[in-house]
Design a protein around this motif. Structure first.
Motif, PDB file in Angstrom:
ATOM      1  N   CYS A 115      -0.804  -4.443   8.481  1.00 20.50           N
ATOM      2  CA  CYS A 115      -2.217  -4.814   8.562  1.00 20.50           C
ATOM      3  C   CYS A 115      -2.634  -5.197   9.996  1.00 20.50           C
ATOM      4  CB  CYS A 115      -2.466  -5.998   7.637  1.00 20.50           C
ATOM      5  SG  CYS A 115      -4.158  -6.591   7.706  1.00 20.50           S
ATOM      6  N   PRO A 116      -3.596  -4.476  10.585  1.00 16.95           N
ATOM      7  CA  PRO A 116      -4.046  -4.838  11.928  1.00 16.95           C
ATOM      8  C   PRO A 116      -4.946  -6.083  11.923  1.00 16.95           C
ATOM      9  CG  PRO A 116      -5.283  -2.937  11.132  1.00 16.95           C
ATOM     10  CD  PRO A 116      -4.264  -3.262  10.083  1.00 16.95           C
ATOM     11  N   HIS A 155       2.788   4.657   0.637  1.00 14.39           N
ATOM     12  CA  HIS A 155       2.955   5.544   1.788  1.00 14.39           C
ATOM     13  C   HIS A 155       3.691   6.789   1.327  1.00 14.39           C
ATOM     14  CE1 HIS A 155       1.630   2.726   4.904  1.00 14.39           C
ATOM     15  NE2 HIS A 155       2.154   1.776   4.138  1.00 14.39           N
ATOM     16  N   ARG A 208       2.256   0.685  10.213  1.00 10.78           N
ATOM     17  CA  ARG A 208       1.015   0.647   9.437  1.00 10.78           C
ATOM     18  C   ARG A 208       0.741  -0.737   8.858  1.00 10.78           C
ATOM     19  NH1 ARG A 208      -0.890   5.837   8.492  1.00 10.78           N
ATOM     20  NH2 ARG A 208      -2.822   4.752   8.013  1.00 10.78           N
ATOM     21  N   VAL A 256       0.879  -1.171   0.000  1.00 14.98           N
ATOM     22  CA  VAL A 256       0.000   0.000   0.000  1.00 14.98           C
ATOM     23  C   VAL A 256       0.920   1.226   0.000  1.00 14.98           C
ATOM     24  CG1 VAL A 256      -1.663   1.303   1.394  1.00 14.98           C
ATOM     25  CG2 VAL A 256      -1.897  -1.186   1.166  1.00 14.98           C
ATOM     26  N   PRO A 306       3.400 -10.383   3.510  1.00 15.27           N
ATOM     27  CA  PRO A 306       2.159 -10.149   2.755  1.00 15.27           C
ATOM     28  C   PRO A 306       1.223  -9.155   3.442  1.00 15.27           C
ATOM     29  CG  PRO A 306       2.077 -12.280   3.853  1.00 15.27           C
ATOM     30  CD  PRO A 306       3.477 -11.753   4.042  1.00 15.27           C
ATOM     31  N   PHE A 307       1.456  -8.900   4.740  1.00 14.58           N
ATOM     32  CA  PHE A 307       0.585  -7.980   5.479  1.00 14.58           C
ATOM     33  C   PHE A 307       1.267  -6.629   5.717  1.00 14.58           C
ATOM     34  CE2 PHE A 307      -0.857 -12.256   6.602  1.00 14.58           C
ATOM     35  CZ  PHE A 307      -2.222 -12.148   6.387  1.00 14.58           C
TER      36      PHE A 307
HETATM   37  C1  HEM Z   1      -5.390 -12.125   3.570  1.00 14.37           C
HETATM   38  C2  HEM Z   1      -5.948 -11.054   4.135  1.00 14.37           C
HETATM   39  C3  HEM Z   1      -5.267  -9.708   4.248  1.00 14.37           C
HETATM   40  C4  HEM Z   1      -4.134  -9.244   3.654  1.00 14.37           C
HETATM   41  C5  HEM Z   1      -3.169  -9.970   2.691  1.00 14.37           C
HETATM   42  C6  HEM Z   1      -3.953  -7.894   4.104  1.00 14.37           C
HETATM   43  C7  HEM Z   1      -2.896  -7.078   3.726  1.00 14.37           C
HETATM   44  C8  HEM Z   1      -2.749  -5.773   4.103  1.00 14.37           C
HETATM   45  C9  HEM Z   1      -1.665  -4.907   3.689  1.00 14.37           C
HETATM   46  C10 HEM Z   1      -0.496  -5.308   2.778  1.00 14.37           C
HETATM   47  C11 HEM Z   1      -1.870  -3.704   4.249  1.00 14.37           C
HETATM   48  C12 HEM Z   1      -0.995  -2.446   4.053  1.00 14.37           C
HETATM   49  C13 HEM Z   1       0.105  -2.429   5.118  1.00 14.37           C
HETATM   50  C14 HEM Z   1       1.022  -1.251   4.888  1.00 14.37           C
HETATM   51  O1  HEM Z   1       0.534  -0.133   4.690  1.00 14.37           O
HETATM   52  O2  HEM Z   1       2.246  -1.450   4.895  1.00 14.37           O
HETATM   53  C15 HEM Z   1      -3.084  -3.779   5.038  1.00 14.37           C
HETATM   54  C16 HEM Z   1      -3.615  -2.732   5.748  1.00 14.37           C
HETATM   55  C17 HEM Z   1      -4.771  -2.819   6.491  1.00 14.37           C
HETATM   56  N1  HEM Z   1      -5.541  -3.939   6.705  1.00 14.37           N
HETATM   57 FE1  HEM Z   1      -5.217  -5.741   5.897  1.00 14.37          FE
HETATM   58  N2  HEM Z   1      -4.967  -7.559   4.956  1.00 14.37           N
HETATM   59  C18 HEM Z   1      -5.792  -8.640   5.088  1.00 14.37           C
HETATM   60  C19 HEM Z   1      -6.907  -8.744   5.901  1.00 14.37           C
HETATM   61  C20 HEM Z   1      -7.385  -7.751   6.712  1.00 14.37           C
HETATM   62  C21 HEM Z   1      -8.481  -7.898   7.638  1.00 14.37           C
HETATM   63  C22 HEM Z   1      -9.238  -9.213   7.889  1.00 14.37           C
HETATM   64  C23 HEM Z   1      -8.656  -6.683   8.226  1.00 14.37           C
HETATM   65  C24 HEM Z   1      -9.643  -6.243   9.276  1.00 14.37           C
HETATM   66  C25 HEM Z   1     -10.436  -7.068   9.953  1.00 14.37           C
HETATM   67  C26 HEM Z   1      -7.688  -5.779   7.654  1.00 14.37           C
HETATM   68  C27 HEM Z   1      -7.563  -4.449   7.977  1.00 14.37           C
HETATM   69  C28 HEM Z   1      -6.593  -3.591   7.506  1.00 14.37           C
HETATM   70  C29 HEM Z   1      -6.506  -2.169   7.834  1.00 14.37           C
HETATM   71  C30 HEM Z   1      -7.474  -1.361   8.709  1.00 14.37           C
HETATM   72  C31 HEM Z   1      -5.356  -1.682   7.204  1.00 14.37           C
HETATM   73  C32 HEM Z   1      -4.815  -0.246   7.216  1.00 14.37           C
HETATM   74  C33 HEM Z   1      -3.813  -0.116   8.378  1.00 14.37           C
HETATM   75  C34 HEM Z   1      -3.185   1.272   8.441  1.00 14.37           C
HETATM   76  O3  HEM Z   1      -3.078   1.940   7.410  1.00 14.37           O
HETATM   77  O4  HEM Z   1      -2.761   1.680   9.540  1.00 14.37           O
HETATM   78  N3  HEM Z   1      -6.924  -6.454   6.761  1.00 14.37           N
HETATM   79  N4  HEM Z   1      -3.593  -5.042   4.936  1.00 14.37           N
END
Ligand code: HEM
Length: 151
Positions: free
Chosen positions: A92-93, A24, A90, A22, A84-85
């Motif tokens: 993924c929470p 930044h 920042r 994502v 992957p997260f």
């Molecule tokens: C396989 C499932 C998922 C993948 C691969 C994934 C991956 C990611 C990635 C790559 C980011 C960006 C991290 C960054 O900025 O460096 C992200 C951000 C985020 N994800 Fe996920 N995610 C998944 C599932 C979820 C779930 C289930 C939730 C909530 C229940 C969630 C909530 C969020 C939120 C709120 C952010 C923004 C965090 C921020 O900007 O502070 N994600 N995710």
């Protein structure tokens, strides 16, 4: 269970959901490994490139769940270059919720069904398609044959 987790990890390594992470923006001037990055620069972590970097992963295009297992297969291994997260503040929470759900989803399917390819070619298309900034699987023709589960 470790092998199932390893299959999920290897799937997310080869085709991360967010191939370019994502975007930044830097909040201050920064020097990273000799590269000057000015405040206000958009930076992306090319997850898919790092996940497939041959300097880090042997035969990166080969699907090899064993990469994520100890030699005796009893435990999963964490790799620094596997994210992957995302990473940092920042990241993924929802990471833990997602990991638990993926495990339950995948293991429930394989516990109840034997899967086979449903077309005459006998092949599945493992190339993902890009939808906006995410990678998604292409439609597949699969046959789910119920397994007999002992009582
Ligand atoms: C396989 C499932 C998922 C993948 C691969 C994934 C991956 C990611 C990635 C790559 C980011 C960006 C991290 C960054 O900025 O460096 C992200 C951000 C985020 N994800 Fe996920 N995610 C998944 C599932 C979820 C779930 C289930 C939730 C909530 C229940 C969630 C909530 C969020 C939120 C709120 C952010 C923004 C965090 C921020 O900007 O502070 N994600 N995710």
């Amino acid at each position: 269970m470790p092998y199932t987790n390893a299959v999920i990890q290897e799937t997310m390594r080869i085709t991360p959901l967010f191939p370019a992470g994502v975007p930044h923006v830097t909040s201050e001037d920064y020097n990273l490994g000799g590269y000057s990055i000015a405040k206000g620069t958009v930076v992306v972590s090319m997850t898919v490139a790092i996940h497939n970097d041959p300097d880090i992963w042997a035969d990166p295009q080969v699907f090899l769940p064993e990469r994520f297992l100890t030699a005796d297969g009893s435990r999963n291994i964490n790799h620094e270059a596997f994210f992957p997260f995302g990473v940092g503040k920042r990241a993924c929470p929802g990471k833990h919720l997602a990991k638990h759900n993926l495990f339950i989803f995948v293991s429930s399917i394989f516990q109840r069904f034997s899967l086979s390819v449903g077309n005459s070619s006998g092949k599945v298309n493992l190339n993902p398609k890009q939808i906006s900034s995410t990678l998604a699987p292409t439609p597949q023709e699969l046959v789910f044959t119920p397994r007999s589960i002992p009582d």
